[in-house]
Design a protein around this motif. Sequence first.
Motif, PDB file in Angstrom:
ATOM      1  N   GLY A 149      10.033   0.469 -11.105  1.00  0.00           N
ATOM      2  CA  GLY A 149      10.710  -0.569 -10.347  1.00  0.00           C
ATOM      3  C   GLY A 149      10.826  -1.909 -11.028  1.00  0.00           C
ATOM      4  N   TRP A 150      10.205  -2.081 -12.188  1.00  0.00           N
ATOM      5  CA  TRP A 150      10.260  -3.379 -12.876  1.00  0.00           C
ATOM      6  C   TRP A 150      11.533  -3.461 -13.709  1.00  0.00           C
ATOM      7  CZ3 TRP A 150       8.509  -8.043 -12.602  1.00  0.00           C
ATOM      8  CH2 TRP A 150       8.570  -8.903 -13.697  1.00  0.00           C
ATOM      9  N   ASP A 151      12.337  -4.521 -13.523  1.00  0.00           N
ATOM     10  CA  ASP A 151      13.596  -4.656 -14.261  1.00  0.00           C
ATOM     11  C   ASP A 151      13.535  -5.740 -15.335  1.00  0.00           C
ATOM     12  OD1 ASP A 151      13.784  -7.103 -12.948  1.00  0.00           O
ATOM     13  OD2 ASP A 151      15.576  -6.602 -11.791  1.00  0.00           O
TER      14      ASP A 151
ATOM     15  N   MET B 277       1.540  -0.147  -3.047  1.00  0.00           N
ATOM     16  CA  MET B 277       2.904   0.290  -3.322  1.00  0.00           C
ATOM     17  C   MET B 277       2.862   1.722  -3.840  1.00  0.00           C
ATOM     18  SD  MET B 277       4.911  -2.974  -5.010  1.00  0.00           S
ATOM     19  CE  MET B 277       6.516  -2.174  -4.876  1.00  0.00           C
ATOM     20  N   GLU B 278       3.933   2.467  -3.583  1.00  0.00           N
ATOM     21  CA  GLU B 278       4.030   3.859  -4.026  1.00  0.00           C
ATOM     22  C   GLU B 278       5.268   4.054  -4.883  1.00  0.00           C
ATOM     23  OE1 GLU B 278       4.081   6.157  -0.456  1.00  0.00           O
ATOM     24  OE2 GLU B 278       2.018   5.612   0.126  1.00  0.00           O
ATOM     25  N   ASP B 279       5.200   5.036  -5.794  1.00  0.00           N
ATOM     26  CA  ASP B 279       6.372   5.379  -6.585  1.00  0.00           C
ATOM     27  C   ASP B 279       7.273   6.323  -5.793  1.00  0.00           C
ATOM     28  OD1 ASP B 279       5.228   7.926  -6.744  1.00  0.00           O
ATOM     29  OD2 ASP B 279       4.517   7.653  -8.801  1.00  0.00           O
ATOM     30  N   ALA B 280       8.330   6.818  -6.429  1.00  0.00           N
ATOM     31  CA  ALA B 280       9.301   7.663  -5.735  1.00  0.00           C
ATOM     32  C   ALA B 280       8.695   8.968  -5.252  1.00  0.00           C
ATOM     33  CB  ALA B 280      10.483   7.945  -6.658  1.00  0.00           C
TER      34      ALA B 280
ATOM     35  N   GLY C 129       5.630   9.142  -3.997  1.00  0.00           N
ATOM     36  CA  GLY C 129       4.615   8.831  -3.006  1.00  0.00           C
ATOM     37  C   GLY C 129       3.236   8.589  -3.580  1.00  0.00           C
ATOM     38  N   ASN C 130       3.133   8.411  -4.896  1.00  0.00           N
ATOM     39  CA  ASN C 130       1.842   8.152  -5.533  1.00  0.00           C
ATOM     40  C   ASN C 130       1.582   6.651  -5.608  1.00  0.00           C
ATOM     41  OD1 ASN C 130       1.445  10.980  -6.257  1.00  0.00           O
ATOM     42  ND2 ASN C 130       3.057  10.644  -7.769  1.00  0.00           N
ATOM     43  N   SER C 131       0.338   6.260  -5.398  1.00  0.00           N
ATOM     44  CA  SER C 131      -0.026   4.847  -5.485  1.00  0.00           C
ATOM     45  C   SER C 131       0.142   4.365  -6.924  1.00  0.00           C
ATOM     46  CB  SER C 131      -1.471   4.641  -5.026  1.00  0.00           C
ATOM     47  OG  SER C 131      -1.830   3.277  -5.101  1.00  0.00           O
ATOM     48  N   ILE C 132       0.826   3.241  -7.094  1.00  0.00           N
ATOM     49  CA  ILE C 132       1.086   2.718  -8.439  1.00  0.00           C
ATOM     50  C   ILE C 132      -0.082   1.884  -8.946  1.00  0.00           C
ATOM     51  CG2 ILE C 132       2.618   1.281  -9.840  1.00  0.00           C
ATOM     52  CD1 ILE C 132       4.837   1.864  -7.774  1.00  0.00           C
ATOM     53  N   PHE C 133      -0.581   0.981  -8.114  1.00  0.00           N
ATOM     54  CA  PHE C 133      -1.589   0.003  -8.524  1.00  0.00           C
ATOM     55  C   PHE C 133      -2.962   0.249  -7.901  1.00  0.00           C
ATOM     56  CE2 PHE C 133       2.598  -1.992  -8.346  1.00  0.00           C
ATOM     57  CZ  PHE C 133       2.708  -2.620  -9.573  1.00  0.00           C
ATOM     58  N   GLY C 134      -3.104   1.307  -7.071  1.00  0.00           N
ATOM     59  CA  GLY C 134      -4.254   1.380  -6.202  1.00  0.00           C
ATOM     60  C   GLY C 134      -4.065   0.396  -5.062  1.00  0.00           C
ATOM     61  N   ALA C 135      -4.981   0.383  -4.130  1.00  0.00           N
ATOM     62  CA  ALA C 135      -4.811  -0.440  -2.932  1.00  0.00           C
ATOM     63  C   ALA C 135      -5.787  -1.616  -2.908  1.00  0.00           C
ATOM     64  CB  ALA C 135      -4.993   0.395  -1.673  1.00  0.00           C
ATOM     65  N   ILE C 136      -5.317  -2.736  -2.405  1.00  0.00           N
ATOM     66  CA  ILE C 136      -6.201  -3.806  -1.941  1.00  0.00           C
ATOM     67  C   ILE C 136      -6.588  -3.432  -0.512  1.00  0.00           C
ATOM     68  CG2 ILE C 136      -6.378  -6.255  -1.391  1.00  0.00           C
ATOM     69  CD1 ILE C 136      -4.097  -6.731  -3.440  1.00  0.00           C
ATOM     70  N   ASP C 137      -7.870  -3.330  -0.252  1.00  0.00           N
ATOM     71  CA  ASP C 137      -8.335  -2.855   1.060  1.00  0.00           C
ATOM     72  C   ASP C 137      -9.560  -3.675   1.437  1.00  0.00           C
ATOM     73  OD1 ASP C 137      -8.938  -1.473   3.337  1.00  0.00           O
ATOM     74  OD2 ASP C 137      -9.001   0.507   2.404  1.00  0.00           O
ATOM     75  N   GLN C 138      -9.353  -4.695   2.247  1.00  0.00           N
ATOM     76  CA  GLN C 138     -10.407  -5.683   2.514  1.00  0.00           C
ATOM     77  C   GLN C 138     -10.689  -5.850   3.994  1.00  0.00           C
ATOM     78  OE1 GLN C 138      -8.200  -8.741   0.028  1.00  0.00           O
ATOM     79  NE2 GLN C 138     -10.322  -9.222  -0.542  1.00  0.00           N
ATOM     80  N   GLU C 139     -11.963  -5.981   4.315  1.00  0.00           N
ATOM     81  CA  GLU C 139     -12.385  -6.279   5.662  1.00  0.00           C
ATOM     82  C   GLU C 139     -12.720  -7.765   5.772  1.00  0.00           C
ATOM     83  OE1 GLU C 139     -15.869  -4.984   8.909  1.00  0.00           O
ATOM     84  OE2 GLU C 139     -15.703  -3.965   6.972  1.00  0.00           O
ATOM     85  N   VAL C 140     -12.480  -8.330   6.928  1.00  0.00           N
ATOM     86  CA  VAL C 140     -12.803  -9.731   7.181  1.00  0.00           C
ATOM     87  C   VAL C 140     -14.207  -9.816   7.738  1.00  0.00           C
ATOM     88  CG1 VAL C 140     -12.168 -11.812   8.449  1.00  0.00           C
ATOM     89  CG2 VAL C 140     -10.375 -10.252   7.631  1.00  0.00           C
ATOM     90  N   LYS C 141     -15.001 -10.708   7.163  1.00  0.00           N
ATOM     91  CA  LYS C 141     -16.360 -10.930   7.634  1.00  0.00           C
ATOM     92  C   LYS C 141     -16.595 -12.398   7.908  1.00  0.00           C
ATOM     93  CE  LYS C 141     -18.618  -6.868   5.699  1.00  0.00           C
ATOM     94  NZ  LYS C 141     -19.804  -6.358   4.960  1.00  0.00           N
TER      95      LYS C 141
ATOM     96  N   HIS D  24      11.081  -3.993  -8.021  1.00  0.00           N
ATOM     97  CA  HIS D  24      11.823  -3.418  -6.915  1.00  0.00           C
ATOM     98  C   HIS D  24      11.011  -2.273  -6.307  1.00  0.00           C
ATOM     99  CE1 HIS D  24      15.595  -5.541  -7.950  1.00  0.00           C
ATOM    100  NE2 HIS D  24      15.102  -5.462  -9.178  1.00  0.00           N
ATOM    101  N   GLY D  25      10.728  -2.366  -5.023  1.00  0.00           N
ATOM    102  CA  GLY D  25       9.970  -1.337  -4.339  1.00  0.00           C
ATOM    103  C   GLY D  25       9.512  -1.829  -2.982  1.00  0.00           C
ATOM    104  N   THR D  26       8.870  -0.946  -2.254  1.00  0.00           N
ATOM    105  CA  THR D  26       8.400  -1.270  -0.911  1.00  0.00           C
ATOM    106  C   THR D  26       6.925  -1.642  -0.939  1.00  0.00           C
ATOM    107  OG1 THR D  26       9.975   0.286   0.060  1.00  0.00           O
ATOM    108  CG2 THR D  26       8.159  -0.454   1.464  1.00  0.00           C
ATOM    109  N   MET D  27       6.628  -2.879  -0.594  1.00  0.00           N
ATOM    110  CA  MET D  27       5.238  -3.307  -0.438  1.00  0.00           C
ATOM    111  C   MET D  27       4.788  -2.873   0.946  1.00  0.00           C
ATOM    112  SD  MET D  27       2.759  -5.170  -1.954  1.00  0.00           S
ATOM    113  CE  MET D  27       3.321  -6.622  -2.866  1.00  0.00           C
ATOM    114  N   ARG D  28       3.670  -2.142   0.978  1.00  0.00           N
ATOM    115  CA  ARG D  28       3.164  -1.592   2.228  1.00  0.00           C
ATOM    116  C   ARG D  28       1.929  -2.383   2.650  1.00  0.00           C
ATOM    117  NH1 ARG D  28       5.301   3.689   2.935  1.00  0.00           N
ATOM    118  NH2 ARG D  28       6.752   4.170   1.232  1.00  0.00           N
ATOM    119  N   ILE D  29       1.945  -2.858   3.875  1.00  0.00           N
ATOM    120  CA  ILE D  29       0.822  -3.624   4.425  1.00  0.00           C
ATOM    121  C   ILE D  29       0.427  -3.004   5.759  1.00  0.00           C
ATOM    122  CG2 ILE D  29      -0.023  -5.877   5.166  1.00  0.00           C
ATOM    123  CD1 ILE D  29       3.221  -5.958   3.359  1.00  0.00           C
ATOM    124  N   ASP D  30      -0.837  -2.618   5.870  1.00  0.00           N
ATOM    125  CA  ASP D  30      -1.399  -2.146   7.132  1.00  0.00           C
ATOM    126  C   ASP D  30      -2.430  -3.144   7.628  1.00  0.00           C
ATOM    127  OD1 ASP D  30       0.127   0.125   6.977  1.00  0.00           O
ATOM    128  OD2 ASP D  30      -1.558   1.538   6.805  1.00  0.00           O
TER     129      ASP D  30
END
Length: 323
Positions: A195-197, A303-306, A308-320, A202-208
Amino acid sequence: MKVATLFSPEAPRIGGAFVVVSDDLTTCQPADTASFQDALDRDDLCAVGEAAPFKIKDCAAPLPRAFQFLDASAYVNHVALVRQARGAEMPEHFWTDPLMYQGVSDSFLSPYQPIAGDPRWGIDFEAEVAVITHAIAQGATAEEAAAAIRYIVLMNDVSLRNLIPAELAKGFGFVQSKPPSSFSPVAVAAADCPGWDGRKLHGTMRIDLNGAPFGRVETGEDMTFDFGVLLAHAAKTRPLGAGTILGSGTISNRDQDGGPGKTIAEGGRGYACIAEQRMVETITSGAAKTPFLQPGDRVKIWMEDAQGNSIFGAIDQEVKALT
């Protein structure tokens, strides 16, 4: 090429082993240099030694600390919504002159490190794309600056919304309201990044948020200033050293009809920060309803590639809460 820095309990602000990671994020090999910064300084890198399992939860930020960290507001739609929500006029030059600040760089959060803060501060996340550069000369053009981009990462620019107004009112920028940011487990070489030009990702950033979809925003759309323009702006009066990190600012998409955007539940793309959802609520209903982050909340950004594989791994944080 994908790279990561493994967490070091003995020196968490510096990081431990620097490794080259397989494309599928399952194995890693030692790099032929002691640290990511060393590789950026010499502008060269290769893997050495035998492959071992890649334990993604052991990752620090790819660059656990940096000589320079800058964050922009490349998606001017986000700024326009801020102004609209408070009934302020949008200065025309905001569309041609990028907003940018210099942030905390001496200690980044790991992708799994808790976000600690006082809920009264208005704790928020900001899902962003960031680039890591080789050296850029003062006065570089946008084309020259873009050519110095070496790696792409994802970033959570933690923001303390309730502290921002008083700081900005002083006319001297962010300090307390912008604590350390966090980054994706791996950085991906620009030449290999899906997705880098050369100027945008270019791609879908996914936030849960708490396991539910909060944002599915498009990083290549509505980006008023690309990374070449942003880096040239930063380099106007200063050289940028190897290892400079520049964030895009909150990803922000307008709705298909040109409106401010809708939540995923309403059939829209959602948002890349809570503040933007609150701004839209204010514009459409007169008051913000969505609360900022509270202790126990969990934010995931990836983010995932075409395939469905994670490109960068996930940021996954809990609030404390602060103890």
